[in-house]
Design an enzyme around this catalytic site. Sequence first.
Site, PDB file in Angstrom:
ATOM      1  N   THR A 213      37.957  37.768  18.361  1.00  0.00           N
ATOM      2  CA  THR A 213      38.995  38.142  19.320  1.00  0.00           C
ATOM      3  C   THR A 213      39.424  36.923  20.150  1.00  0.00           C
ATOM      4  O   THR A 213      40.612  36.658  20.299  1.00  0.00           O
ATOM      5  CB  THR A 213      38.449  39.208  20.289  1.00  0.00           C
ATOM      6  OG1 THR A 213      37.147  38.817  20.688  1.00  0.00           O
ATOM      7  CG2 THR A 213      38.415  40.564  19.658  1.00  0.00           C
TER       8      THR A 213
ATOM      9  N   CYS B   7      37.060  46.588  27.615  1.00  0.00           N
ATOM     10  CA  CYS B   7      36.249  45.454  27.153  1.00  0.00           C
ATOM     11  C   CYS B   7      35.380  44.888  28.277  1.00  0.00           C
ATOM     12  O   CYS B   7      35.894  44.511  29.327  1.00  0.00           O
ATOM     13  CB  CYS B   7      37.192  44.374  26.635  1.00  0.00           C
ATOM     14  SG  CYS B   7      36.345  42.878  26.167  1.00  0.00           S
TER      15      CYS B   7
ATOM     16  N   PHE C 125      42.832  44.565  26.306  1.00  0.00           N
ATOM     17  CA  PHE C 125      41.381  44.731  26.391  1.00  0.00           C
ATOM     18  C   PHE C 125      40.994  46.210  26.425  1.00  0.00           C
ATOM     19  O   PHE C 125      39.887  46.564  26.816  1.00  0.00           O
ATOM     20  CB  PHE C 125      40.833  44.022  27.639  1.00  0.00           C
ATOM     21  CG  PHE C 125      40.974  42.516  27.573  1.00  0.00           C
ATOM     22  CD1 PHE C 125      40.098  41.765  26.806  1.00  0.00           C
ATOM     23  CD2 PHE C 125      41.991  41.858  28.254  1.00  0.00           C
ATOM     24  CE1 PHE C 125      40.218  40.381  26.724  1.00  0.00           C
ATOM     25  CE2 PHE C 125      42.128  40.475  28.178  1.00  0.00           C
ATOM     26  CZ  PHE C 125      41.242  39.742  27.403  1.00  0.00           C
TER      27      PHE C 125
HETATM   28  C1  HEM Z   1      40.559  37.949  23.811  1.00  0.00           C
HETATM   29  C2  HEM Z   1      39.357  38.441  23.656  1.00  0.00           C
HETATM   30  C3  HEM Z   1      39.001  39.901  23.571  1.00  0.00           C
HETATM   31  C4  HEM Z   1      39.809  40.990  23.348  1.00  0.00           C
HETATM   32  C5  HEM Z   1      41.327  41.021  23.142  1.00  0.00           C
HETATM   33  C6  HEM Z   1      38.955  42.156  23.376  1.00  0.00           C
HETATM   34  C7  HEM Z   1      39.401  43.459  23.213  1.00  0.00           C
HETATM   35  C8  HEM Z   1      38.608  44.574  23.327  1.00  0.00           C
HETATM   36  C9  HEM Z   1      39.091  45.928  23.268  1.00  0.00           C
HETATM   37  C10 HEM Z   1      40.541  46.346  23.033  1.00  0.00           C
HETATM   38  C11 HEM Z   1      38.019  46.747  23.442  1.00  0.00           C
HETATM   39  C12 HEM Z   1      38.042  48.284  23.538  1.00  0.00           C
HETATM   40  C13 HEM Z   1      37.893  48.927  22.198  1.00  0.00           C
HETATM   41  C14 HEM Z   1      38.110  50.426  22.300  1.00  0.00           C
HETATM   42  O1  HEM Z   1      38.412  50.930  23.370  1.00  0.00           O
HETATM   43  O2  HEM Z   1      37.983  51.083  21.265  1.00  0.00           O
HETATM   44  C15 HEM Z   1      36.840  45.918  23.586  1.00  0.00           C
HETATM   45  C16 HEM Z   1      35.544  46.387  23.763  1.00  0.00           C
HETATM   46  C17 HEM Z   1      34.434  45.570  23.860  1.00  0.00           C
HETATM   47  N1  HEM Z   1      34.426  44.195  23.955  1.00  0.00           N
HETATM   48 FE1  HEM Z   1      36.029  42.978  23.862  1.00  0.00          FE
HETATM   49  N2  HEM Z   1      37.659  41.763  23.597  1.00  0.00           N
HETATM   50  C18 HEM Z   1      37.640  40.396  23.731  1.00  0.00           C
HETATM   51  C19 HEM Z   1      36.532  39.603  23.991  1.00  0.00           C
HETATM   52  C20 HEM Z   1      35.250  40.047  24.137  1.00  0.00           C
HETATM   53  C21 HEM Z   1      34.097  39.202  24.404  1.00  0.00           C
HETATM   54  C22 HEM Z   1      34.155  37.689  24.600  1.00  0.00           C
HETATM   55  C23 HEM Z   1      33.000  40.016  24.428  1.00  0.00           C
HETATM   56  C24 HEM Z   1      31.550  39.700  24.681  1.00  0.00           C
HETATM   57  C25 HEM Z   1      31.084  38.577  25.135  1.00  0.00           C
HETATM   58  C26 HEM Z   1      33.467  41.373  24.205  1.00  0.00           C
HETATM   59  C27 HEM Z   1      32.654  42.487  24.166  1.00  0.00           C
HETATM   60  C28 HEM Z   1      33.113  43.770  24.038  1.00  0.00           C
HETATM   61  C29 HEM Z   1      32.231  44.928  23.998  1.00  0.00           C
HETATM   62  C30 HEM Z   1      30.698  44.900  24.072  1.00  0.00           C
HETATM   63  C31 HEM Z   1      33.059  46.059  23.900  1.00  0.00           C
HETATM   64  C32 HEM Z   1      32.618  47.518  23.812  1.00  0.00           C
HETATM   65  C33 HEM Z   1      32.612  48.115  25.203  1.00  0.00           C
HETATM   66  C34 HEM Z   1      32.244  49.598  25.174  1.00  0.00           C
HETATM   67  O3  HEM Z   1      32.385  50.237  24.139  1.00  0.00           O
HETATM   68  O4  HEM Z   1      31.849  50.093  26.211  1.00  0.00           O
HETATM   69  N3  HEM Z   1      34.835  41.339  24.031  1.00  0.00           N
HETATM   70  N4  HEM Z   1      37.234  44.594  23.529  1.00  0.00           N
END
Ligand code: HEM
Length: 350
Positions: free
Chosen positions: A163, A297, A290
């Site tokens: 991502t 996220c 996000f």
């Molecule tokens: C530009 C970078 C990133 C984007 C665009 C992004 C986008 C997203 C999105 C859209 C979700 C929600 C998914 C859903 O609702 O089904 C998500 C969840 C998550 N992201 Fe990111 N993410 C990014 C970077 C990161 C980074 C750097 C980490 C960890 C170091 C991370 C860890 C997580 C985790 C653990 C979840 C799950 C949260 C949950 O289910 O409670 N993400 N991300």
Amino acid sequence: MEKLKLMLPAFYSSCTDMVGRWEKLVSVERSCEIDAWVDLQNLTREVISRTAFGSSFEEGKRIFELQAEQAQLAIIALQSVYIPGWRFVPTKMNRRMKSIDKEVRALLMDIIRRREKAIREGEAAGDDLLGLLLESNMKENVGMSLHDVIEECKLFYIAGQETTSVLLVWTMVLLSVHSDWQARAREEVLQIFGSGKPDPDGLSHLKIVTMILNEVLRLYPPLTELWRKVPTETKLGKLTIPPEVQLLMPTLLIHHDKELWGEDAEEFKPERFAEGVSKATKNQVSFFPFGWGPRICIGQNFALIEAKMALSMILQQFTFELSPSYAHAPSNVLILQPRYGVQVILRKAN
Ligand code: HEM
């Protein structure tokens, strides 16, 4: 945010390595062509390995290689015709996927067990993601099993790496095309940091860079859609949705919707975000790179600080433009990635 600050040295080390490699290449002929997609993927992999496992960085890297291979195999499986139960048939690919899963688990289990033992023997948990996870698990007695901790570590790898690398790579593409914005961003970076090391305070003052990153996330959201399953009958406006129905939120379509963003919705105009996200969206939920709500996220600040640090260090040292060999082909394979890489020509700035 305080914990995130502790991770800045890991971000800085990885960015310094990448920029150092590029400098060597540029110093030979004054300019050089690189595939930024390859290098930025390596950068974000290194960052997650360092921040997730700190001292166990080298083992973390091996886990990454395996996870990357697993992701490739999963993509092949997703693109194949779906035959119920096929994944249980011991084909060459299914056997490889199973053995990767086993090796990843074993490696993670070993790292986690060693760290748990060290904590029990009185050592500090450490400031990396694993340390934070184990510390909060022990302190708050959340009762996560070893299996849960392994799954969380795997999730960090998958969620945190590709991502952020696509955010950076589309930013390089758009700033190559819109050289005026590249110049404005460089001017801001040089004004705040000069040629020195980007510090947390300065990173939080980058206004132009933040506007640019938001506009890139709008036009090229790394995750183009969100999925939800309705557990029980749910009322949504005038709709009654039966249980077990899957809903899809098309992030990409909403981010490009002319009714929400105006006739210039397809254009790269970071000035939309000059007064922040809520002004740009008129307080509607029309920008959610996000995600939104309780599952938003958890890595968004991590990703944005990493992206700002990397972009600042690139802008301090280089100007860049797209190479004639670049073919624009965004491809949505789990995330929105450049199908044929991103070939750019780097030159030393000033
Ligand atoms: C530009 C970078 C990133 C984007 C665009 C992004 C986008 C997203 C999105 C859209 C979700 C929600 C998914 C859903 O609702 O089904 C998500 C969840 C998550 N992201 Fe990111 N993410 C990014 C970077 C990161 C980074 C750097 C980490 C960890 C170091 C991370 C860890 C997580 C985790 C653990 C979840 C799950 C949260 C949950 O289910 O409670 N993400 N991300």
